[in-house]
Design an enzyme around this catalytic site. Sequence first.
Site, short mmCIF file in Angstrom:
data_model
loop_
_atom_site.label_atom_id
_atom_site.label_comp_id
_atom_site.label_asym_id
_atom_site.label_seq_id
_atom_site.Cartn_x
_atom_site.Cartn_y
_atom_site.Cartn_z
N SER A 1 23.93 12.72 71.62
CA SER A 1 22.59 13.30 71.54
C SER A 1 22.70 14.82 71.44
CB SER A 1 21.76 12.85 72.75
OG SER A 1 20.39 13.07 72.52
N LYS B 1 -3.47 19.77 73.55
CA LYS B 1 -2.72 20.44 74.60
C LYS B 1 -2.01 19.42 75.47
CE LYS B 1 -1.31 23.82 77.15
NZ LYS B 1 -0.27 24.71 76.62
#
Length: 557
Positions: free
Chosen positions: A376, A428
């Site tokens: 990763s 948001k």
Amino acid sequence: MRYGPVDFNYTFVRSEEDEAAAAAADIEAEAEAGLKNEGGQQQPEKPSGGSTTPTKLKSTADDPLRRSSRAADESTKPYVYVPSKKYGLGGGRGGDGLSDDDVLGGGAGGGAAEALTALIGGSGACCCCISAALIIAGGIMLAYEKYDRPEGSEGSVSNQGLALAGVIVLVLAVATFLLGFCSCCFGCVTACAYPPGSGGGPFGGALGGPPMDYEDENRDVKVQFKRLNDRYERAENALNRVHLNVIGDMKEVREAQQKEDKARKDEDKKKREELEKRVQKDLEAGLTIRNMRRNYRPVAFLVRFDGDMMLSSMELLRKQVSIIVNCGRAGVDRAVVVITSPGGAVSPYGLAASQLVRIRKAGIQLVVCVDTVAASGGYMMASVGDTVCAAPFAVIGSIGVVTQIPNFQRFLNKHDIDAYLFTAGKHKRTVDIIGEVTEENKKKLQEELDDMHRAFKDHVALARPKLKDNIEEIASGEYWVAVQAKELGLVDEIMTSDEYLESISQENEIIEIVEKRRRTVWSAFHAVASVMKTAVDSISSVKSPNDYRTTPPMAMA
């Protein structure tokens, strides 16, 4: 591919247009050279008669395309000098007077602290010697007073004074001995707990500034250099000293040993003469002493990176890379980064990969070694290397992005608990711990993860062009052992970092850049407090709503 070299600012990546331009420049230079030879502007030197001096061909050193692809021009190609094992790879460092552990970084006081510790230990030894002298002096006084005093009498005033002085001297001897004993114990314990070069002992913080907080990420990291070339030779010499030599007393063996010594001396003399000729040639060419020294013994900077979830070692990596970029020579030196990381947060590991990109931009060869895992975010860093080496069973890949967020909204509704979340901006907050999760919010969060994944894939494809055609196949989030990853193109060579370092140790100076920790009494308390805080944080599995109000979903690479 959505993002290109310009988007990532990967100046080391050459586009197809750049490759075509470089090939055209090569063809043009060859054609120009051929025309000059045909026109008589450059003729080979004749063996007899008048000789003509060949004209210098047009240099392409100023061509940025050729400069980016060329390891070094003719004037800076390194002449590698391999010293004889007899003298050890640690000999002949140019008389700089520097030790194997040269320290770089802010803050002083380590040397003064070590000097103070040594002074205390030496004072203790002196006190013990003084106490021994006082005991002898006091004993002589008491013995003389007893010898001079008549039997059955209290003695004269002078005798009584002499006895009192002897007692006082013995008391002082005992006090001096206790002081010296304590000082010696303190010095010995300090020397064992804080060896030279470890940071100055318990007075390091007092003399070098305030105690360092282990949680302070903005502290000035201090690093030191360690030369690793001669560690194998030292081991061999130690083995020879303890190994039983059953043939050493034979005449034939001694004669053969003398022949070997003579042959080695002749070889050393030949190498030295060749080196002197090369030095003279380079001096005449105008090379500086620094460049000559670095050309003859190129440097392989070694960095060992052990990454956690949030990359707490970023400051150290930043300083290590800065040293390599500013001290390394393009086309001559190389950087070897040993990565051990299962991945973590996207932004920190993206920054770490960008730090390694700085090495590539500087024209310094970057070799990445993976011994256990680079998955990763770890592979996001490893893919930047010019060459990726991995141990056979190292875990490689996992090119994907993941995030997980618990939601307690139904639990709160079931118990009639009102939780309020205020935001400014439509997206948001998409999915959070207490708010209502809608299909639109889930779709938006998935789009954000897809965008991160797309950037991740483009980064790998740019850093390793061989993966460009099958990036969709390997960027599925899967991971493989290194032998499988090599077949897919994620790894170039199957070898451990130790094997690679041994293979370059003869022709390169292997210099490891490590952090020099300042261990003080205060820092020990901070370390204990840090461990306790980490344990408490790991046990605690649920955060308060206030913690999530200002924290967006954390995506992990």
